[in-house]
Write an enzyme that holds these catalytic residues in place. Structure first.
Site, PDB file in Angstrom:
ATOM      1  N   PHE A   1      -1.097  -8.733 -10.927  1.00 52.43           N
ATOM      2  CA  PHE A   1      -2.544  -8.858 -10.775  1.00 52.43           C
ATOM      3  C   PHE A   1      -3.134  -7.453 -10.744  1.00 52.43           C
ATOM      4  O   PHE A   1      -2.734  -6.627  -9.934  1.00 52.43           O
ATOM      5  CB  PHE A   1      -2.922  -9.605  -9.489  1.00 52.43           C
ATOM      6  CG  PHE A   1      -4.412  -9.838  -9.392  1.00 52.43           C
ATOM      7  CD1 PHE A   1      -5.000 -10.917 -10.042  1.00 52.43           C
ATOM      8  CD2 PHE A   1      -5.231  -8.957  -8.702  1.00 52.43           C
ATOM      9  CE1 PHE A   1      -6.379 -11.114  -9.994  1.00 52.43           C
ATOM     10  CE2 PHE A   1      -6.606  -9.143  -8.656  1.00 52.43           C
ATOM     11  CZ  PHE A   1      -7.181 -10.228  -9.296  1.00 52.43           C
TER      12      PHE A   1
ATOM     13  N   ASP B   1       0.148   0.501  -9.773  1.00 51.89           N
ATOM     14  CA  ASP B   1      -1.026  -0.089  -9.128  1.00 51.89           C
ATOM     15  C   ASP B   1      -0.661  -0.333  -7.666  1.00 51.89           C
ATOM     16  O   ASP B   1       0.015  -1.300  -7.338  1.00 51.89           O
ATOM     17  CB  ASP B   1      -1.382  -1.404  -9.850  1.00 51.89           C
ATOM     18  CG  ASP B   1      -2.527  -2.145  -9.170  1.00 51.89           C
ATOM     19  OD1 ASP B   1      -2.875  -1.801  -8.028  1.00 51.89           O
ATOM     20  OD2 ASP B   1      -3.050  -3.103  -9.783  1.00 51.89           O
TER      21      ASP B   1
ATOM     22  N   LYS C   1      -8.441  -1.310  -1.651  1.00 53.14           N
ATOM     23  CA  LYS C   1      -8.258  -2.128  -0.454  1.00 53.14           C
ATOM     24  C   LYS C   1      -8.344  -1.375   0.869  1.00 53.14           C
ATOM     25  O   LYS C   1      -9.435  -1.176   1.383  1.00 53.14           O
ATOM     26  CB  LYS C   1      -6.943  -2.901  -0.579  1.00 53.14           C
ATOM     27  CG  LYS C   1      -7.061  -4.047  -1.617  1.00 53.14           C
ATOM     28  CD  LYS C   1      -6.002  -5.075  -1.409  1.00 53.14           C
ATOM     29  CE  LYS C   1      -6.032  -6.192  -2.443  1.00 53.14           C
ATOM     30  NZ  LYS C   1      -7.014  -7.212  -2.157  1.00 53.14           N
TER      31      LYS C   1
HETATM   32  N1  PLP Z   1      -4.610  -4.525  -8.141  1.00 53.01           N
HETATM   33  C1  PLP Z   1      -3.947  -5.189  -7.190  1.00 53.01           C
HETATM   34  C2  PLP Z   1      -2.481  -4.969  -7.033  1.00 53.01           C
HETATM   35  C3  PLP Z   1      -4.619  -6.095  -6.355  1.00 53.01           C
HETATM   36  O1  PLP Z   1      -3.946  -6.773  -5.423  1.00 53.01           O
HETATM   37  C4  PLP Z   1      -6.006  -6.275  -6.533  1.00 53.01           C
HETATM   38  C5  PLP Z   1      -6.746  -7.247  -5.698  1.00 53.01           C
HETATM   39  O2  PLP Z   1      -6.203  -8.110  -5.080  1.00 53.01           O
HETATM   40  C6  PLP Z   1      -6.653  -5.551  -7.535  1.00 53.01           C
HETATM   41  C7  PLP Z   1      -5.928  -4.679  -8.319  1.00 53.01           C
HETATM   42  C8  PLP Z   1      -8.130  -5.717  -7.764  1.00 53.01           C
HETATM   43  O3  PLP Z   1      -8.820  -5.117  -6.721  1.00 53.01           O
HETATM   44  P1  PLP Z   1     -10.375  -5.470  -6.487  1.00 53.01           P
HETATM   45  O4  PLP Z   1     -10.437  -6.892  -6.069  1.00 53.01           O
HETATM   46  O5  PLP Z   1     -10.790  -4.500  -5.419  1.00 53.01           O
HETATM   47  O6  PLP Z   1     -11.063  -5.215  -7.775  1.00 53.01           O
END
Ligand code: PLP
Length: 400
Positions: free
Chosen positions: A138, A224, A253
């Site tokens: 994700f 990520d 986050k």
């Molecule tokens: N990358 C990862 C690993 C995530 O867990 C998330 C959100 O859960 C995101 C990107 C996207 O972040 P945002 O919701 O702040 O756009």
């Protein structure tokens, strides 16, 4: 507003994208939340792995209050000290890197995707515009980060997504990765532990193989760490468990302690591929979220929260594994630090979330068959034990 009025107004005035639970929160302190009816909850969701230093952390509240009273926003046409200090702080934590500040995890990843293309172009390889990412990953909900997200069901309502952008491969299969990284690929994008995908750790061997492959083929390795970064896994960065360092790391986050901020940090030689005007955002790195982030990093550091995450994570996994050993509704407990998943024997995670909430514990149904526990990193042994007792009782009562 009564709760029923709130729910009706939400249904009338909001786009119907969220499947919200029937509770409205009004207040939080540390690991605890209170709803509009005065009920108290132990929070093992933490705003989806955001509130690492706890709700209403006094150091963060004070930093926000002070900065908001001094200067709230001027844009990136100018310099502001909190932003520059935060970039230096992230550089010092990693030991390398230059930073671009975004407003969310998706935007931090969007920056990484654009930077990879820009860097490949600088190397004289403009054709290397594609990405390889993992199935089950994700990375966000913008068009590019949705395309990178390895969950076909999330693509389907928005197809077609840019087909030249992403190839997906099974996680922890080094041969599949090697086969996918061809001349059209400029970067490999991985979570070191898949969070939204159901708490699936990448193995150290896989990450090492990815690093070697990327070095060999002139491809950037992007981690990520939006969910895993800043202590969540019991290390400052999740990749430190494997000893494999990326070229680019993305964060969000926990960084802002609840205020919206994301960061894309790249090795200097990669970061310098960007030129003025290549990338920008009006709000990114604003003084208030940066002041909050500096306070968050201070609290994590001074209160030893990375170490607490490691110790409490171990306690949580051990206690859950013991408590659920003979419970047919649960088949596995897995996790790293305070990012923990319970694999269920079927697709009934929503039921478990509801039953836990009724008993004063918030957990999250990250997938129909998986529960996620991601409490604030300040969580105590007593709170871990309370949560495990509730989860175990609820799962024992569920006939698989
Ligand atoms: N990358 C990862 C690993 C995530 O867990 C998330 C959100 O859960 C995101 C990107 C996207 O972040 P945002 O919701 O702040 O756009």
């Amino acid at each position: 507003m009564t709760f029923d009025e709130l729910r009706a107004a939400e249904a009338s005035f909001h786009m119907p994208v969220y499947g919200r639970q029937p509770v409205a929160f009004v207040r939080g302190t540390g690991t605890m939340l209170w709803d509009s009816e005065g009920n108290e909850y132990l929070d093992f969701v933490a705003g989806i792995a955001v509130m690492s230093v706890g709700h209403s952390n006094p150091t963060v509240v004070e930093a926000v209050r002070e900065q908001a009273g001094l200067l709230t926003h001027v844009s990136n046409l100018y310099y502001t000290e909190p932003q520059v200090k935060l970039a230096e702080r992230l550089h010092d934590l990693l030991g390398w890197g230059k930073v671009f500040f975004a407003n969310s995890g998706a935007e931090a990843n969007e920056c990484a995707v654009k930077l990879a293309r820009r860097w490949q172009r600088e190397q004289g390889r403009p054709g290397r515009a594609g990405l390889v990412a993992a199935l089950g990953s994700f990375h966000g909900r913008t068009v590019a980060t949705l395309a990178a997200t390895g969950q076909p069901a999330k693509h389907e309502p928005f197809a077609p997504l840019p087909p030249e952008l992403v190839h997906h491969v099974p996680l922890n299969d080094a041969d599949a990765l090697e086969a996918a990284v061809d001349d059209g690929i400029g970067a490999v994008l991985l979570e070191v532990v898949q969070g939204e995908g159901g708490i699936n750790p990448a193995t150290p061997e896989y990450l090492k193989a990815a690093r070697e492959l990327c070095d060999e083929r002139g491809v950037l390795l992007i981690f990520d760490e939006v969910q895993t970064g800043l202590g969540r896994t019991g290390r400052w960065f999740g990749f430190q468990h494997s000893g494999v360092a990326p070229d680019v790391v993305t964060l969000a986050k926990a960084l802002g302690g609840g205020l919206p901020i994301g960061a894309c940090v790249a090795r200097e030689a990669v970061a310098d591929a960007f030129r003025p005007g290549d990338h920008a955002t009006t709000f990114g790195g604003g003084p208030v979220p940066c002041a909050a982030a500096l306070a968050v990093l201070d609290v994590i550091d001074k209160e030893g929260l990375v170490e607490n995450s490691a110790a409490m994570g171990e306690r949580l996994v051990t206690a859950l594994t013991d408590a659920l050993a003979d419970v047919p509704a649960a088949t596995e407990v897995r996790g790293v630090g305070l990012l923990v998943g319970i694999q269920l024997a079927g697709e009934f995670s929503r039921e478990i979330v509801d039953a836990c909430r009724d008993r004063g514990l918030l957990v999250n149904n990250v997938k129909p068959d998986t529960i996620r526990l991601s409490p604030p990193l300040i969580v105590t042994a007593g709170e871990i034990d309370r949560a495990v007792a509730i989860v175990a009782d609820v799962l024992k009562a569920r006939v698989a």
